[in-house]
Enzyme design. Sequence first.
Site, short mmCIF file in Angstrom:
data_model
loop_
_atom_site.label_atom_id
_atom_site.label_comp_id
_atom_site.label_asym_id
_atom_site.label_seq_id
_atom_site.Cartn_x
_atom_site.Cartn_y
_atom_site.Cartn_z
CG HIS A 33 -2.13 -0.93 1.00
ND1 HIS A 33 -3.35 -0.53 0.54
CD2 HIS A 33 -2.22 -2.28 1.19
CE1 HIS A 33 -4.17 -1.59 0.47
NE2 HIS A 33 -3.50 -2.66 0.85
CB THR A 34 4.39 1.94 -0.62
OG1 THR A 34 4.63 0.97 -1.64
CG2 THR A 34 4.74 1.35 0.74
CG LEU A 124 0.44 -14.85 -9.06
CD1 LEU A 124 0.66 -16.27 -9.56
CD2 LEU A 124 1.65 -14.39 -8.26
CB SER A 125 -0.59 -8.70 -12.03
OG SER A 125 -1.14 -7.57 -12.64
CB SER A 126 -3.70 -12.92 -15.24
OG SER A 126 -4.97 -12.56 -14.74
CB SER A 127 -5.39 -7.65 -15.23
OG SER A 127 -4.73 -7.16 -14.09
CD GLU A 159 -5.91 -3.77 -14.46
OE1 GLU A 159 -4.99 -4.19 -15.20
OE2 GLU A 159 -6.25 -4.35 -13.42
CG ASP A 171 -0.71 -4.92 -10.76
OD1 ASP A 171 -0.02 -4.99 -9.72
OD2 ASP A 171 -1.95 -5.02 -10.77
P1 ADP Z 1 -5.20 -10.73 -11.58
O1 ADP Z 1 -4.78 -10.66 -10.15
O2 ADP Z 1 -4.91 -12.07 -12.16
O3 ADP Z 1 -4.65 -9.61 -12.38
P2 ADP Z 1 -7.63 -9.40 -12.27
O4 ADP Z 1 -9.03 -9.56 -11.78
O5 ADP Z 1 -6.98 -8.08 -12.14
O6 ADP Z 1 -6.78 -10.56 -11.55
O7 ADP Z 1 -7.55 -9.77 -13.81
C1 ADP Z 1 -8.10 -10.97 -14.28
C2 ADP Z 1 -8.75 -10.74 -15.63
O8 ADP Z 1 -7.76 -10.63 -16.66
C3 ADP Z 1 -9.63 -11.89 -16.05
O9 ADP Z 1 -10.93 -11.79 -15.48
C4 ADP Z 1 -9.64 -11.74 -17.56
O10 ADP Z 1 -10.56 -10.76 -17.95
C5 ADP Z 1 -8.24 -11.23 -17.86
N1 ADP Z 1 -7.42 -12.41 -18.16
C6 ADP Z 1 -6.52 -13.01 -17.38
N2 ADP Z 1 -5.99 -14.11 -17.98
C7 ADP Z 1 -6.60 -14.21 -19.18
C8 ADP Z 1 -6.53 -15.14 -20.26
N3 ADP Z 1 -5.72 -16.20 -20.25
N4 ADP Z 1 -7.33 -14.92 -21.32
C9 ADP Z 1 -8.15 -13.85 -21.37
N5 ADP Z 1 -8.27 -12.96 -20.38
C10 ADP Z 1 -7.52 -13.12 -19.29
MG MG Z 2 -5.02 -7.52 -11.96
#
Ligand code: ADP
Ligand code: MG
Length: 386
Positions: A33-34, A124-127, A159, A171
């Site tokens: 939270h920095t 782990l920030s897939s977004s 985002e 991220d």
């Molecule tokens: P995270 O902590 O993984 O970033 P978020 O809620 O911020 O969680 O982001 C997740 C979103 O990113 C998913 O709901 C989806 O919309 C998008 N996303 C992640 N991975 C994929 C993927 N393999 N294919 C399509 N969209 C994805």
């Molecule tokens: Mg995210």
Amino acid sequence: MLERVSDLFRQSFGGEPAVITRAPGRIEFIGNHTDYNGGTVLGAAVDGGLWVAASPRRDARRRWRSAIGEAVVETGEALVKLEGESAWVNYPQGVMAAMQSHGLTLPAGFDYAVASDLPVGAGLSSSAAIELSSALAFLELTNQSVDRETLVKIGRQAENDFVGVPCGILDQGVSGFGRRDHLVFIDCRRPEFSTVPLPAGAHFWIFNTHTKHALVDGLYSARHAECMAAAADLGVEQLADASLELFYREQSRLSPTVAKRARHVLEEIDRVGQTIAALNAADLSALGRHLTASHRSSQHAFENSTPELDSLVDQLTTMAGVYGARLTGGGFGGAVMALTDGSFGEAYVKLADQVAEGYRSRWGAEAQVLHLLTDDGAEVIRAMPS
Ligand code: ADP
Ligand code: MG
């Protein structure tokens, strides 16, 4: 992953993708939270991420396919927000909207497939990974390039503005600037990015509880507001502008709750500095102590931990081979990260199993266990043929 994303592309659209890119997920190493207080943070890009395969089309159709969705989604030239199962397309569409605002050209029609070896929603920030891999793919398709700072900015803007998630710079900054065997240091005020070598033999373990506090959005904004109140009470623009000395001298003027939140943030920024000193000295034990101290501060001062996360840290910090452990990310649920020693081997699988078993017997639920190493930031794997 190269094969997987190519296969998905071939199955969905036929033919070979012209362009392939990847971007990693990240962990928040320390600096809790920095970011929105103008402070500093250290993160690591991890060896799991998102891969995008794309080819230009002669027409203006845009076709999208993800391994997490059932079917091919089709959109036209207008960037329209989608809902339901296709909502994931908002991330790459948001990237296009952000590119446009930076004066960049958008690819007209294309076929796009994305595959991932990063768990979704595990903190782990897939977004950020989908944003940065998509941005690189769109730039390749149009023969354009931007500097890393702009790439990171485009991802975050996608985002914040298009998807509507008010995330900080961590991220995208780590996904963009990541480097194998390094941590990414971000001074969030500017923002400014650099890398710090990670001592050899450092391993990351993630224990994801899959728990999420029901009031998490409200709790985030409450903490945000308390930090802003602390800055105002201390007479500074951003909380990070206050020195620890100023805080210790003036804290009695603050309400007890606001003082606790401010103490966490300011001591955490100080810990980021101490962590860099420990990294420079390759002192893994000191590193671990700072990580665990960060967690205890979350637990008692910022109060963004949970009994589940605390129990994992309690258990991990009694184990041989564990340097330190802390909640990673915003808190109020989510995951614990542990920094452990040694080569990955039988002993560590057992250790991880033991933690998972302890969690199961205590909470009657499964914690997802991930073993991660550091990796490089977003990159083009197959460039557009000229
Ligand atoms: P995270 O902590 O993984 O970033 P978020 O809620 O911020 O969680 O982001 C997740 C979103 O990113 C998913 O709901 C989806 O919309 C998008 N996303 C992640 N991975 C994929 C993927 N393999 N294919 C399509 N969209 C994805
Ligand atoms: Mg995210």
